[in-house]
Design an enzyme around this catalytic site. Structure first.
Site, PDB file in Angstrom:
ATOM      1  N   LYS A  22      21.119   5.668 -25.999  1.00  0.00           N
ATOM      2  CA  LYS A  22      20.663   6.713 -26.925  1.00  0.00           C
ATOM      3  C   LYS A  22      21.036   8.092 -26.396  1.00  0.00           C
ATOM      4  CE  LYS A  22      16.279   8.136 -26.700  1.00  0.00           C
ATOM      5  NZ  LYS A  22      16.149   9.576 -26.406  1.00  0.00           N
ATOM      6  N   ASN A  23      20.790   8.332 -25.114  1.00  0.00           N
ATOM      7  CA  ASN A  23      20.981   9.676 -24.555  1.00  0.00           C
ATOM      8  C   ASN A  23      22.427  10.022 -24.257  1.00  0.00           C
ATOM      9  OD1 ASN A  23      18.303  10.020 -24.903  1.00  0.00           O
ATOM     10  ND2 ASN A  23      17.750   9.763 -22.746  1.00  0.00           N
ATOM     11  N   CYS A 116       6.556  18.914 -26.752  1.00  0.00           N
ATOM     12  CA  CYS A 116       6.397  17.512 -27.147  1.00  0.00           C
ATOM     13  C   CYS A 116       5.368  16.868 -26.238  1.00  0.00           C
ATOM     14  CB  CYS A 116       7.732  16.792 -27.149  1.00  0.00           C
ATOM     15  SG  CYS A 116       8.142  15.979 -25.621  1.00  0.00           S
ATOM     16  N   ARG A 121       8.816  21.761 -22.564  1.00  0.00           N
ATOM     17  CA  ARG A 121      10.266  21.537 -22.740  1.00  0.00           C
ATOM     18  C   ARG A 121      10.969  22.736 -23.382  1.00  0.00           C
ATOM     19  NH1 ARG A 121      11.425  15.494 -24.633  1.00  0.00           N
ATOM     20  NH2 ARG A 121      13.390  15.914 -23.571  1.00  0.00           N
ATOM     21  N   ASP A 307      12.544   8.669 -16.902  1.00  0.00           N
ATOM     22  CA  ASP A 307      12.433   7.780 -18.066  1.00  0.00           C
ATOM     23  C   ASP A 307      12.081   6.345 -17.688  1.00  0.00           C
ATOM     24  OD1 ASP A 307      15.123   9.379 -19.974  1.00  0.00           O
ATOM     25  OD2 ASP A 307      13.092  10.001 -19.501  1.00  0.00           O
ATOM     26  N   ARG A 399      12.230   4.948 -31.960  1.00  0.00           N
ATOM     27  CA  ARG A 399      13.135   6.092 -31.763  1.00  0.00           C
ATOM     28  C   ARG A 399      14.210   5.788 -30.735  1.00  0.00           C
ATOM     29  NH1 ARG A 399      10.514  11.810 -30.980  1.00  0.00           N
ATOM     30  NH2 ARG A 399      12.781  12.167 -30.774  1.00  0.00           N
TER      31      ARG A 399
END
Ligand code: EPZ
Length: 420
Positions: A22-23, A116, A121, A307, A399
């Site tokens: 995803k990233n 968030c 952030r 993460d 997500r």
């Protein structure tokens, strides 16, 4: 709204295929704004965040068709330069269109991403760097308004802090700038490396790829010809399934993965007593005789990733002894602690440090997902909890995890997606 119902199990078996990262996908999709040609991207994860960014590009005027992990993108007809609140509020990584749009059109307006669940952030480092490249920046009515009528100019940028999307944004801005941009204290994440490699193969000369000093020779406003490519494997998804095997003390193989991207993670598993067989694109984990406690400090790549912090916290509840987990990147990334405590975990917090006492028996109950990685930790805890665990607000999971429950079911987990 969907929720997950998980019954505790003895073990997992077989293999799990890892999706694209995803990233890596997010900056690489934004990078297509710099392309003069239509291109195809393979191995995209089928997750909500990817669809959100493709929707944003479509709103700007691009043609995108996404199916079965493949997208064809044509940004020739982009005519809009404004990334609106309705999209940015759902995904702060939308900020990744700022660099490429400003570089291509000389102006761009992006809704300011708010905070968030895991922290404030801010994007100050992105904006400061663009200002150094000659952009005028204004914050008006919740939007960042940027313009560089004479184009962006190469210069030396020293990031006060290592920022992943900040580095990606400036690499893309620098790609079309006049002259050479040097980024000092750049992020070295594999996701940033792939972005640099693709641009470097498309005529943007980049030196120092994979190091903390990047030198980008811009094309002076000329769009680039980008060849089709496939997204690298998702190292965090891979680490999450290795954690699922570890917490259930199972033997499991994950495939279509890049083992070297998980060096620091595998090191911590080994400290906890697990062993591995690695091949070019697979990792097999073997059960530990005894799960040992561990000390973890989250840092930038190639150190231990933030993460993976929540997933290892769930695992540490099953270790014989006391583990210490220090979160150094985000100021509020312990939202999973109270939910794990509800399941019976013995965790105490002192600022950025969590102390996890194990081994504790966990019991199934209703828990709430708060952010992407916190929710995956609750899934892991549910796999070994006595009775049933119901995880609510799993839109957080969707997500960033492609077909999570199907992949776990195929490996023997008792997990169902149900409607509230
Ligand atoms: C990326 O976020 C990832 N997201 C995050 O993954 C990941 O946790 C993070 O990098 C760190 O590895 C994507 O790639 C889309 P940062 P990013 O800028 O780029 C501070 C997931 O679970 N900072 O490297 O937003 C910031 O507050 C997500 O997939 C500033 O102060 O993170 C943080 O403390 C969650 N000013 C630190 O730097 C800035 O302008 C690192 O943040 C930018 C960042």
């Amino acid at each position: 709204m969907d929720y997950l119902k998980i019954k505790g199990i003895d073990s997992l078996q077989g293999s799990i295929k890892i999706a694209g990262a995803k990233n890596a996908s997010l900056p690489l999709i934004a990078m297509t704004i710099l392309a003069k040609n239509k291109l195809n991207i393979e191995n995209l994860p089928d997750v909500v965040d990817i669809k959100t960014l493709l929707k944003l590009l479509t709103n700007l005027g691009a043609q995108c068709s996404f199916e079965e992990h493949h997208v064809s993108v044509d940004t020739k007809n982009i005519h809009e330069t404004r990334a609106t609140y309705d999209i940015v509020k759902t995904m702060r990584a939308s900020i990744l269109v700022l660099g490429p749009i400003l570089a291509r059109f000389g102006h761009c307006e992006v809704s300011l991403p708010g905070g968030c669940a895991i922290g404030q952030r801010p994007i100050d480092l992105h904006l400061k760097a663009l200002e150094q490249m000659g952009a005028e920046i204004d914050i008006k009515a919740g939007y960042v308004e940027t313009k560089a009528p004479n184009g962006l100019k190469g210069c030396e940028i020293i990031f006060d802090k290592i920022t992943v999307t900040g580095t990606a944004n400036i690499v893309m801005a620098a790609a079309l700038a006049k002259g050479t941009t040097t980024i000092v204290n750049a992020a070295r994440e594999p996701e940033v490396v792939q972005l640099c490699e693709i641009l470097n193969n498309s005529g943007v000369k980049i030196k120092g790829i994979g190091t903390s000093v990047l030198k980008i020779k811009g094309t002076n406003g000329k769009l680039v010809d980008i060849k089709d490519f496939a997204i690298i494997p998702d190292r965090i998804e891979a680490g999450t399934y290795l954690c699922a095997a570890a917490i259930t003390n199972s033997e499991l193989t994950i495939t279509d993965v890049e083992p070297k991207h998980l060096d620091a993670v595998i090191r911590k598993f080994e400290e906890m007593g697990f062993s591995f067989t690695l091949t070019k694109d697979t990792i097999t984990i073997y059960p530990a005789n005894e799960i040992k406690p561990v000390k973890i400090i989250t840092q930038e790549y190639p150190a231990f990733p933030t993460d993976m912090q929540a997933q290892f916290m769930a695992l540490a509840t099953q270790a014989n002894g006391t583990s210490i987990i220090e979160e150094r990147l985000f100021e509020n990334r312990f939202m999973h602690v109270s939910e794990l405590q509800r399941m019976g975990a013995d965790i105490s917090l002192n600022g950025h440090i969590a102390t996890v006492k194990g081994k504790t028996e966990l019991s199934g109950t209703d828990v709430m997902a708060t952010d992407l990685r916190a929710s995956s930790a609750l899934v892991l805890a549910g796999l070994i909890a006595k009775g049933e665990t119901d995880i609510h607000r799993i839109y957080h999971l969707d997500r960033g995890y492609d077909s999570l429950e199907k992949k776990l079911q195929n490996a023997g987990a008792k997990v169902q997606r149900l409607k509230e």
